[in-house]
Design a protein around this motif. Structure first.
Motif, PDB file in Angstrom:
ATOM      1  N   PHE A 162       0.875  -1.167   0.000  1.00 57.52           N
ATOM      2  CA  PHE A 162       0.000   0.000   0.000  1.00 57.52           C
ATOM      3  C   PHE A 162       0.910   1.214   0.000  1.00 57.52           C
ATOM      4  N   ILE A 171      -3.404   0.580  -3.554  1.00 60.21           N
ATOM      5  CA  ILE A 171      -2.941  -0.798  -3.395  1.00 60.21           C
ATOM      6  C   ILE A 171      -2.159  -1.112  -4.661  1.00 60.21           C
ATOM      7  N   ILE A 197      -7.789   3.278  -2.956  1.00 62.81           N
ATOM      8  CA  ILE A 197      -8.714   2.821  -1.911  1.00 62.81           C
ATOM      9  C   ILE A 197      -9.172   4.022  -1.101  1.00 62.81           C
ATOM     10  N   ASN A 228      -9.351   4.816   2.170  1.00 63.00           N
ATOM     11  CA  ASN A 228      -8.944   4.525   3.538  1.00 63.00           C
ATOM     12  C   ASN A 228      -7.618   5.224   3.782  1.00 63.00           C
ATOM     13  N   LEU A 270      -3.656   5.037   5.500  1.00 64.64           N
ATOM     14  CA  LEU A 270      -2.674   3.992   5.804  1.00 64.64           C
ATOM     15  C   LEU A 270      -2.791   3.564   7.255  1.00 64.64           C
ATOM     16  N   LYS A 273      -5.500   3.442   9.204  1.00 63.18           N
ATOM     17  CA  LYS A 273      -6.638   2.522   9.350  1.00 63.18           C
ATOM     18  C   LYS A 273      -6.350   1.190   8.662  1.00 63.18           C
ATOM     19  N   THR A 274      -5.726   1.236   7.496  1.00 64.52           N
ATOM     20  CA  THR A 274      -5.405   0.017   6.757  1.00 64.52           C
ATOM     21  C   THR A 274      -4.465  -0.859   7.563  1.00 64.52           C
ATOM     22  N   GLU A 275      -3.483  -0.237   8.188  1.00 66.66           N
ATOM     23  CA  GLU A 275      -2.497  -0.971   8.984  1.00 66.66           C
ATOM     24  C   GLU A 275      -3.152  -1.786  10.101  1.00 66.66           C
ATOM     25  N   LEU A 287      -4.559  -5.338   8.843  1.00 65.11           N
ATOM     26  CA  LEU A 287      -3.655  -6.271   8.164  1.00 65.11           C
ATOM     27  C   LEU A 287      -2.964  -7.196   9.163  1.00 65.11           C
ATOM     28  N   ARG A 303       4.584  -1.521   8.263  1.00 67.00           N
ATOM     29  CA  ARG A 303       4.589  -0.089   7.913  1.00 67.00           C
ATOM     30  C   ARG A 303       6.042   0.385   7.891  1.00 67.00           C
TER      31      ARG A 303
END
Length: 99
Positions: free
Chosen positions: A10, A19, A29, A31, A33, A35-37, A40, A47
């Motif tokens: 990402f 992505i 996307i 979102n 990073l 929140k994405t982290e 996952l 990260r």
């Protein structure tokens, strides 16, 4: 919808999160990073810095650029950009790689 096994990394670009798939396709996307982290698997994704979350299989090469800095080469390749690991994350990153 994208299967997580297809994701290489990402990255943030001009305030948009993308992505990058293992096949080279790039998808935006809706979102952050941060929140994405949180969603996952931390044993697979890390990260690296404020702009990148990478899957362990996307790291093709690493080299030291100085005593306290590591540069990553990712696959698929990133044009004209070196991905540096933040100095304060080096120890944590090395531990993540060894797990």
């Amino acid at each position: 919808s994208v299967d997580v096994i297809e994701i290489a990394y990402f990255h943030s670009e001009d305030k948009v999160i993308f992505i990058k798939l293992k096949n080279g396709k790039k998808l935006p996307i809706d979102n952050t990073l941060k929140k994405t982290e949180t969603v996952l698997n931390p044993s697979e994704f890390y990260r690296i810095n404020r702009k990148y979350i990478v899957h362990i299989s996307a790291i093709s090469k690493m080299y030291s650029s100085s005593k306290s800095r590591i540069i990553l080469c990712l696959k698929p390749k990133i044009d004209d950009e070196q991905i540096a690991i933040e100095i304060e994350k080096l120890g944590e990153f090395k531990q993540w790689l060894s797990n």
